[in-house]
Design a protein around this motif. Structure first.
Motif, PDB file in Angstrom:
ATOM      1  N   GLN A   1     -11.193   8.356  -4.292  1.00 59.79           N
ATOM      2  CA  GLN A   1     -12.826   8.177  -4.059  1.00 59.79           C
ATOM      3  C   GLN A   1     -13.178   7.025  -5.063  1.00 59.79           C
ATOM      4  O   GLN A   1     -14.457   6.966  -5.420  1.00 59.79           O
ATOM      5  CB  GLN A   1     -13.510   9.374  -4.276  1.00 59.79           C
ATOM      6  CG  GLN A   1     -13.327  10.108  -3.021  1.00 59.79           C
ATOM      7  CD  GLN A   1     -13.995  11.644  -3.112  1.00 59.79           C
ATOM      8  OE1 GLN A   1     -15.457  11.783  -3.054  1.00 59.79           O
ATOM      9  NE2 GLN A   1     -13.269  12.545  -3.300  1.00 59.79           N
ATOM     10  N   GLY A   2     -12.005   6.451  -5.769  1.00 60.48           N
ATOM     11  CA  GLY A   2     -12.443   5.504  -6.707  1.00 60.48           C
ATOM     12  C   GLY A   2     -12.782   3.976  -6.209  1.00 60.48           C
ATOM     13  O   GLY A   2     -13.250   3.993  -4.962  1.00 60.48           O
ATOM     14  N   ASP A   3     -12.620   2.981  -6.997  1.00 67.78           N
ATOM     15  CA  ASP A   3     -12.549   1.653  -6.494  1.00 67.78           C
ATOM     16  C   ASP A   3     -11.506   1.196  -5.595  1.00 67.78           C
ATOM     17  O   ASP A   3     -10.625   1.904  -5.523  1.00 67.78           O
ATOM     18  CB  ASP A   3     -12.867   0.516  -7.555  1.00 67.78           C
ATOM     19  CG  ASP A   3     -11.650   0.606  -8.761  1.00 67.78           C
ATOM     20  OD1 ASP A   3     -10.406   1.039  -8.089  1.00 67.78           O
ATOM     21  OD2 ASP A   3     -11.754   0.032  -9.730  1.00 67.78           O
ATOM     22  N   VAL A   4     -11.690   0.183  -4.967  1.00 67.06           N
ATOM     23  CA  VAL A   4     -10.494  -0.025  -4.124  1.00 67.06           C
ATOM     24  C   VAL A   4      -9.006  -0.431  -4.655  1.00 67.06           C
ATOM     25  O   VAL A   4      -8.299  -0.035  -3.999  1.00 67.06           O
ATOM     26  CB  VAL A   4     -10.970  -1.766  -3.330  1.00 67.06           C
ATOM     27  CG1 VAL A   4      -9.983  -2.272  -2.585  1.00 67.06           C
ATOM     28  CG2 VAL A   4     -12.318  -1.500  -2.447  1.00 67.06           C
ATOM     29  N   SER A   5      -8.982  -0.916  -5.596  1.00 66.33           N
ATOM     30  CA  SER A   5      -7.786  -0.954  -6.263  1.00 66.33           C
ATOM     31  C   SER A   5      -7.082   0.147  -6.728  1.00 66.33           C
ATOM     32  O   SER A   5      -5.850   0.637  -6.303  1.00 66.33           O
ATOM     33  CB  SER A   5      -7.837  -1.681  -7.637  1.00 66.33           C
ATOM     34  OG  SER A   5      -8.549  -1.211  -8.526  1.00 66.33           O
ATOM     35  N   GLU A   6      -7.744   1.369  -6.869  1.00 66.81           N
ATOM     36  CA  GLU A   6      -7.168   2.731  -7.171  1.00 66.81           C
ATOM     37  C   GLU A   6      -6.834   3.391  -6.040  1.00 66.81           C
ATOM     38  O   GLU A   6      -6.049   4.032  -5.745  1.00 66.81           O
ATOM     39  CB  GLU A   6      -8.292   3.486  -7.917  1.00 66.81           C
ATOM     40  CG  GLU A   6      -7.765   4.622  -8.508  1.00 66.81           C
ATOM     41  CD  GLU A   6      -8.798   5.129  -9.509  1.00 66.81           C
ATOM     42  OE1 GLU A   6      -8.457   6.437 -10.257  1.00 66.81           O
ATOM     43  OE2 GLU A   6      -9.921   4.869  -9.785  1.00 66.81           O
ATOM     44  N   GLN A   7      -7.931   3.104  -4.707  1.00 66.44           N
ATOM     45  CA  GLN A   7      -7.505   3.607  -3.563  1.00 66.44           C
ATOM     46  C   GLN A   7      -6.286   3.199  -2.992  1.00 66.44           C
ATOM     47  O   GLN A   7      -5.398   4.124  -2.675  1.00 66.44           O
ATOM     48  CB  GLN A   7      -8.641   3.441  -2.581  1.00 66.44           C
ATOM     49  CG  GLN A   7      -9.810   4.048  -2.925  1.00 66.44           C
ATOM     50  CD  GLN A   7     -11.059   3.612  -1.908  1.00 66.44           C
ATOM     51  OE1 GLN A   7     -10.886   2.655  -1.274  1.00 66.44           O
ATOM     52  NE2 GLN A   7     -12.030   4.232  -2.257  1.00 66.44           N
ATOM     53  N   LYS A   8      -6.132   2.012  -2.950  1.00 63.73           N
ATOM     54  CA  LYS A   8      -4.747   1.306  -2.620  1.00 63.73           C
ATOM     55  C   LYS A   8      -3.550   1.909  -3.296  1.00 63.73           C
ATOM     56  O   LYS A   8      -2.306   2.420  -2.740  1.00 63.73           O
ATOM     57  CB  LYS A   8      -4.760  -0.196  -2.862  1.00 63.73           C
ATOM     58  CG  LYS A   8      -5.578  -0.887  -1.835  1.00 63.73           C
ATOM     59  CD  LYS A   8      -5.584  -2.408  -2.145  1.00 63.73           C
ATOM     60  CE  LYS A   8      -6.177  -3.082  -1.081  1.00 63.73           C
ATOM     61  NZ  LYS A   8      -6.059  -4.702  -1.242  1.00 63.73           N
TER      62      LYS A   8
END
Length: 429
Positions: free
Chosen positions: A244-251
């Motif tokens: 549920q974090g930012d896009v880079s963390e989700q990836k």
């Protein structure tokens, strides 16, 4: 009755469908969208059941067919890429039968089709959203303040702003439960990968299930790229927070959970890092005791998200928009300039329309959501182990041989004994 000033929050498929019908009735419709432009993105969707009929009543069948995806079927593969089951697309004309039908389309294409039909008669404002609203004059209107520091007064505010609806949160109040119920920690990431089609490849969706409640699906929608769907279950709070974090963390979280799962997993994850259209969704249902409060109401995923597990999200949004607009037309009448009276009070008629919308459409949604198991059900337990996945592939092979996909809960119409209303007010030229 006087034309109403109506605000719709969300310029997606549901919001645009609602603007299509309400502006056709003659109301003054404003659609706001938080994005600075129309978000004509997203991966493959389909229409089923009553959604196909509503699309036809909108006069959009030719445009829809011009953008439809010629998916030939779906195969299930094992970790070595060997086909375990194949379900060809249904070409019988039935709108509910089979995993792939004749009504497959990219979300962005359908969103733009409806927007193009509506933009000349509804006012679209991009790059803003609702900051707050409050009823005034003893519930006869709503004052809305927007994030761009402007204010306006409306007769009706409608939240069509998706699963994470901010309109829903404001309508319910900060102390009330939001109404979103996550499904067993399930997340899905979506993105596209540049990949030219090869000779003889075709348009066949491929689904792979790996032990550990992980899965990947690919689908081709044009000759230049494919879609990738990567799903997993996050069992720890640490992983849930990362997803549920930012896009880079989700990836990174998805890559960590899926790496080494077999088939084309590592190849697909390698493409993930450069994907600029990636988004991650937490799978869940939205369930509310009431879809309206005063002159504020909700439609589509904001009110009754059925989750991607049903395959009925787009259909539910389009049909819900049609029913809401139809009940407004039926109870409030079709305004004309001759009937306009400044300050005319339409409170009782409008509230009756919102109540009728819920009474008419809730049985539809109850059936759609009724097929979803909050704890994942048998499928979730089977996909936890390698033996369970092998057993599932064997059973799917038998189902494919017998064409049992035509009877499955995902591909068959989950809505029984519900008849699509006919609203003459909407269908008149």
């Amino acid at each position: 009755m006087a034309p109403m000033k109506i605000l719709i929050s969300g310029a997606g498929i549901t919001g645009n469908s609602l603007a299509f019908w309400l502006s056709k009735l003659g109301h003054s419709v404003t659609v706001i969208e938080r994005s600075p432009f129309l978000r004509a993105s997203g991966l493959q969707i389909d229409l089923r059941s009553h959604g196909v009929e509503v699309m036809k009543r909108m006069g959009l069948e030719r445009a829809f067919k011009a953008h439809s995806i010629p998916e030939q079927g779906m195969e299930m593969v094992n970790k070595a890429g060997k086909r375990q089951a194949y379900f060809p697309a249904n070409d019988s004309g039935g709108v509910n039968l089979g995993f792939s039908t004749g009504f497959e389309i990219m979300r962005g294409d359908l969103c733009r089709i409806i927007y193009d039909e509506t933009k000349s008669r509804a006012n679209y404002i991009f790059g803003t959203s609702i900051e707050s609203f409050e009823e005034n004059d003893k519930g006869k209107a709503i004052n809305v303040r927007f994030t761009n520091a402007t204010e306006a007064r409306f007769d009706l505010v409608i939240g069509a702003d998706g699963q994470g609806s901010r309109t829903r949160k404001m309508m319910l109040g900060s102390e009330a439960p939001d109404g979103f119920y996550p499904l067993n920690g399930q997340y899905v990431g979506y993105f596209t990968i540049p990949r030219p089609i090869k000779d003889g490849e075709g348009y066949v969706a491929a689904m792979y299930t790996a032990p550990g409640r992980r899965g990947i699906m690919t689908r081709r929608h044009n000759a230049h790229e494919i879609q990738a769907y990567i799903g997993c279950r996050a069992d720890s709070e640490h992983l849930k927070n990362r997803l549920q974090g930012d896009v880079s963390e989700q990836k990174e979280a998805l890559k960590e959970m899926l790496q080494g799962a077999g088939w084309k997993t590592d190849e697909i994850l390698e493409s993930l890092k450069d994907a600029d259209d990636f988004y991650c969704e937490r799978i869940g249902l939205v369930k509310l005791a009431c879809w309206s409060h005063g002159r504020v109401t909700l439609v589509g995923d904001a009110a009754y998200c059925p989750s991607a597990m049903t395959g009925m999200g787009t259909t539910s949004g389009i049909v819900g928009a049609y029913v809401l607009a139809g009940e407004i037309g039926r109870h409030c009448g079709k305004p004309s300039e001759k009937e306009f009276v400044e300050g005319n009070d339409n409170t009782d008629d409008l509230l009756a329309a919102l109540q009728a919308y819920e009474e008419k459409f809730r049985p539809f949604i109850t059936q759609v959501q009724g097929s979803v198991s909050v704890d994942g059900g048998l499928w979730d337990r089977i996909s936890a182990t390698a033996f369970g996945v092998a057993l599932m592939n064997c059973l799917m092979g038998i189902a494919a041989f017998l064409r049992l996909d035509l009877l499955s809960s995902f591909s068959a119409d989950p809505v029984k004994d519900w008849k699509l209303p006919t609203y003459e007010e909407l269908l008149r030229d």
